[in-house]
Design an enzyme around this catalytic site. Structure first.
Site, short mmCIF file in Angstrom:
data_model
loop_
_atom_site.label_atom_id
_atom_site.label_comp_id
_atom_site.label_asym_id
_atom_site.label_seq_id
_atom_site.Cartn_x
_atom_site.Cartn_y
_atom_site.Cartn_z
N LEU A 29 10.25 -21.26 -4.61
CA LEU A 29 9.06 -20.28 -3.96
C LEU A 29 8.06 -20.26 -4.97
O LEU A 29 7.94 -20.57 -6.06
CB LEU A 29 9.83 -19.03 -3.96
N ASP B 52 0.75 -1.31 -0.04
CA ASP B 52 0.00 0.05 -0.09
C ASP B 52 0.98 1.07 -0.08
O ASP B 52 2.15 1.13 0.45
CB ASP B 52 -0.93 0.09 1.20
N HIS C 138 2.55 3.09 -9.13
CA HIS C 138 2.22 1.90 -9.07
C HIS C 138 3.41 1.30 -10.08
O HIS C 138 4.06 0.14 -9.77
CB HIS C 138 1.00 1.70 -10.20
C1 IPE Z 1 -5.45 -2.69 -0.42
O1 IPE Z 1 -5.38 -1.38 -0.46
C2 IPE Z 1 -5.82 -3.38 -1.57
C3 IPE Z 1 -4.40 -3.49 -2.41
C4 IPE Z 1 -3.09 -3.16 -1.87
C5 IPE Z 1 -4.19 -4.17 -3.66
P1 IPE Z 1 -6.17 -0.13 -0.81
O2 IPE Z 1 -5.48 1.03 -0.88
O3 IPE Z 1 -7.30 -0.40 -1.78
O4 IPE Z 1 -7.14 -0.24 0.76
P2 IPE Z 1 -7.90 0.76 1.54
O5 IPE Z 1 -8.85 1.23 0.51
O6 IPE Z 1 -6.92 1.85 1.93
O7 IPE Z 1 -8.49 -0.05 2.52
C1 IPE Z 2 -1.53 0.18 -3.38
O1 IPE Z 2 -1.18 1.59 -3.35
C2 IPE Z 2 -1.69 -0.35 -4.97
C3 IPE Z 2 -3.21 -0.83 -5.14
C4 IPE Z 2 -4.30 -0.84 -4.34
C5 IPE Z 2 -3.44 -1.45 -6.46
P1 IPE Z 2 -2.69 2.56 -3.47
O2 IPE Z 2 -2.79 2.91 -4.91
O3 IPE Z 2 -3.58 2.23 -2.56
O4 IPE Z 2 -1.57 3.67 -2.90
P2 IPE Z 2 -2.25 4.97 -1.95
O5 IPE Z 2 -2.80 4.10 -0.61
O6 IPE Z 2 -3.47 5.63 -2.60
O7 IPE Z 2 -1.24 5.74 -1.49
MG MG Z 3 -4.05 2.40 -0.69
#
Ligand code: IPE
Ligand code: IPE
Ligand code: MG
Length: 229
Positions: free
Chosen positions: A126, A14, A31
């Site tokens: 793995l 995240d 990303h």
């Molecule tokens: C969780 O992250 C999903 C992934 C890392 C793929 P999100 O950024 O989507 O989750 P929330 O919205 O903060 O709970």
């Molecule tokens: C995690 O990073 C990746 C996915 C959920 C695909 P985010 O895109 O949720 O990044 P933040 O949380 O908005 O910073």
């Molecule tokens: Mg996120």
């Protein structure tokens, strides 16, 4: 000497969007950088003596709520990632698997996933799992429906464990980056006794050095599973 052995690791990657925004960049750049980190972590896990599986949360059943352009970018990035990383999987003896409802993706992406799974299926150092269009509740619901279709009138915990998509029924350690302390519908069944580790580091800044420190921390923990130490 480790007190506890790490076999099944799960990671909620995240903070990609915030990493990019802090730099005045488009979220997509976060990303892209995040995908580079997956490779480094995978190689670390393949070389680690006890880690057998690593499961990365790459796209949740809730992530469809994001702007269409971001969702489309993530799909393209995934296709490119799998194409590019096939060599990494082969060179490091890594077997690739996807969990989640893949049927919702384009035919091209579904094909790429299948090709990568097929090409790496005999690799044994793995198992690297990407959770794609994945939700813990959806997985448990699908498992129960599968058992009903098979004619079961009553199910046991072992039945549900074996009907899940993951090759394991228990996660040992769950790491979430970016400072958020929640599960976001990830591996709900499998984390019932997982050790949790939350780090402030945004996923694109995560390093194998930090991972190594987290693993060392985990190995010193005492897991009681409801019993006594
Ligand atoms: C969780 O992250 C999903 C992934 C890392 C793929 P999100 O950024 O989507 O989750 P929330 O919205 O903060 O709970
Ligand atoms: C995690 O990073 C990746 C996915 C959920 C695909 P985010 O895109 O949720 O990044 P933040 O949380 O908005 O910073
Ligand atoms: Mg996120």
């Amino acid at each position: 000497m480790p007190k506890t052995t790490l076999k099944n690791l799960a990671i909620i990657m995240d903070g990609n969007g915030r990493w990019a925004q802090q730099r005045g960049l488009n979220r997509t750049k976060g990303h892209e950088q995040g995908a580079e980190i997956i490779r480094d972590v995978t190689v670390y896990c393949a070389k680690h003596p006890s880690i057998e599986t690593v499961t990365f949360y790459a796209f949740s059943t809730e992530n469809w709520k994001r702007p269409k352009l971001e969702v489309e970018f993530l799909m393209k990035l995934l296709d490119r990632y799998l194409q590019k990383e096939l060599d990494t999987y082969q060179n490091n003896n890594v077997c690739f698997e996807a969990i989640g409802n893949i049927g919702a993706f384009s035919d091209k992406l579904q094909k790429r996933i299948k090709i990568t799974e097929e090409a790496t299926r005999n690799n044994t150092d793995l198992t690297h799992i990407l959770a794609l269009n994945y939700g813990g509740r959806a997985e448990i619901t699908a498992a129960v429906n599968k058992l009903i279709t098979e004619g079961k009138k009553e199910v046991t915990e072992a039945d549900i464990s074996s009907a899940l998509q993951t090759p394991y029924s228990d996660i040992d350690l769950l790491i979430r980056t970016s400072g958020e302390e929640r599960i976001s519908n990830y591996l709900l069944w499998q984390i019932s006794y997982a050790e949790l580790y939350f780090t402030e580091t945004l996923w694109p800044d995560f390093t194998t050095q930090e991972l190594d420190e987290i693993v060392t921390d985990f190995e010193q923990r005492t897991r009681r599973f409801g019993g006594l130490a």
